[in-house]
Write a protein that holds these residues in place. Structure first.
Motif, PDB file in Angstrom:
ATOM      1  N   ALA A  85       0.832  -1.195   0.000  1.00 51.88           N
ATOM      2  CA  ALA A  85       0.000   0.000   0.000  1.00 51.88           C
ATOM      3  C   ALA A  85       0.871   1.251   0.000  1.00 51.88           C
ATOM      4  CB  ALA A  85      -0.922  -0.009   1.210  1.00 51.88           C
ATOM      5  N   ALA A  86       0.337   2.311  -0.554  1.00 52.59           N
ATOM      6  CA  ALA A  86       1.080   3.573  -0.620  1.00 52.59           C
ATOM      7  C   ALA A  86       1.360   4.110   0.777  1.00 52.59           C
ATOM      8  CB  ALA A  86       0.286   4.605  -1.417  1.00 52.59           C
ATOM      9  N   ALA A  87       2.463   4.793   0.907  1.00 56.35           N
ATOM     10  CA  ALA A  87       2.818   5.393   2.192  1.00 56.35           C
ATOM     11  C   ALA A  87       1.843   6.519   2.525  1.00 56.35           C
ATOM     12  CB  ALA A  87       4.241   5.932   2.129  1.00 56.35           C
ATOM     13  N   PRO A  88       1.610   6.783   3.796  1.00 54.39           N
ATOM     14  CA  PRO A  88       0.698   7.867   4.186  1.00 54.39           C
ATOM     15  C   PRO A  88       1.143   9.196   3.560  1.00 54.39           C
ATOM     16  CG  PRO A  88       1.245   6.514   6.080  1.00 54.39           C
ATOM     17  CD  PRO A  88       2.149   6.064   4.972  1.00 54.39           C
ATOM     18  N   GLY A  89       0.206   9.878   2.942  1.00 55.55           N
ATOM     19  CA  GLY A  89       0.510  11.169   2.342  1.00 55.55           C
ATOM     20  C   GLY A  89       1.060  11.092   0.932  1.00 55.55           C
TER      21      GLY A  89
END
Length: 234
Positions: free
Chosen positions: A160-164
């Motif tokens: 999953a994409a990193a936060p932000g």
């Protein structure tokens, strides 16, 4: 009693030995060749990601000469740069992906290369369909998306994409300005001059002023001559 049990024991031992031998033979058979893909930064929306590929050779008589890849949705050819590969091999972008090719490798030698992607898309996995060609023109098509297919495409699983994390702006090569039309390329340096020419038959305003003055002078001269002749007759 012993004469009855010994043959039975022997048969059991023979069956067990055969089963063990079969298991050894089955495990010794190599898995079907394919293309492996991996990355240390396999994460959605990650930027400047290096992806490594290894195309396994399954020919004992010819070496690999070319790998033609169709990029997954979300990655454009302009977003990909060549990192490294076999000696003498070249990278070329194409409409739907890219090609890496060069002198034939040794028969049985795997082809290893890597690329760098500007930014990975927001996805769970990326399939890089690959056509693998040998020096004898044979081509292996690693394009199937079914995990149980005989010719599976190399698939990179993404975390999953990193936060932000956000999708960045498209690369400059993908945001080209509109292609100029024939009318655009034919425009003179002065738009005002173009308007004056189109409204006045293709001549500048100054030319028309000069023509008008000449006409006025000519009419005045004719009128003066006619009037003078009339006075002389009277």
């Amino acid at each position: 009693m012993s004469r009855i049990t010994l043959p039975r024991a022997a048969r059991r031992l023979a069956i067990a030995a055969a089963a063990s031998a079969t298991a050894v033979v089955l495990t010794a058979v190599p898995a079907a060749a394919h293309v492996e893909v991996e990355s240390e930064k396999a994460e959605a929306l990650a930027e400047h990601v290096t992806i490594s590929f290894e195309a396994e050779s399954e020919s004992d008589s010819a070496g690999i000469t070319e790998l033609k890849v169709v990029l997954p949705e979300g990655i454009k050819p302009a977003d990909v740069t060549y990192d490294k590969g076999p000696e003498g091999w070249k990278f070329a972008a194409e409409d739907a992906g890219y090609t890496v090719k060069g002198p034939a490798l040794k028969a049985g030698e795997n082809a290893e290369y890597s690329i760098t992607v500007r930014q990975l898309p927001d996805a769970k996995e990326l399939a890089f369909k690959t056509l693998q060609t040998y020096g004898d023109k044979r081509t292996d098509r690693w394009i199937e998306l079914d995990d149980e297919g005989e010719n599976p495409a190399p698939v990179l699983k993404l975390e999953a994409a990193a936060p932000g994390a956000k999708q960045t702006d498209p690369s400059p090569s993908n945001t080209a300005s509109p292609t100029p039309t024939a009318d655009d390329t034919a425009q003179p340096s002065s738009a005002k001059e173009t308007d004056e020419k189109s409204d006045q038959g293709g001549l500048p305003a100054g030319a028309w002023v000069g023509i008008g003055a000449a006409v006025v002078i000519a009419i005045a001269a004719v009128f003066f001559v006619v009037r003078r002749r009339g006075g002389a007759r009277s």
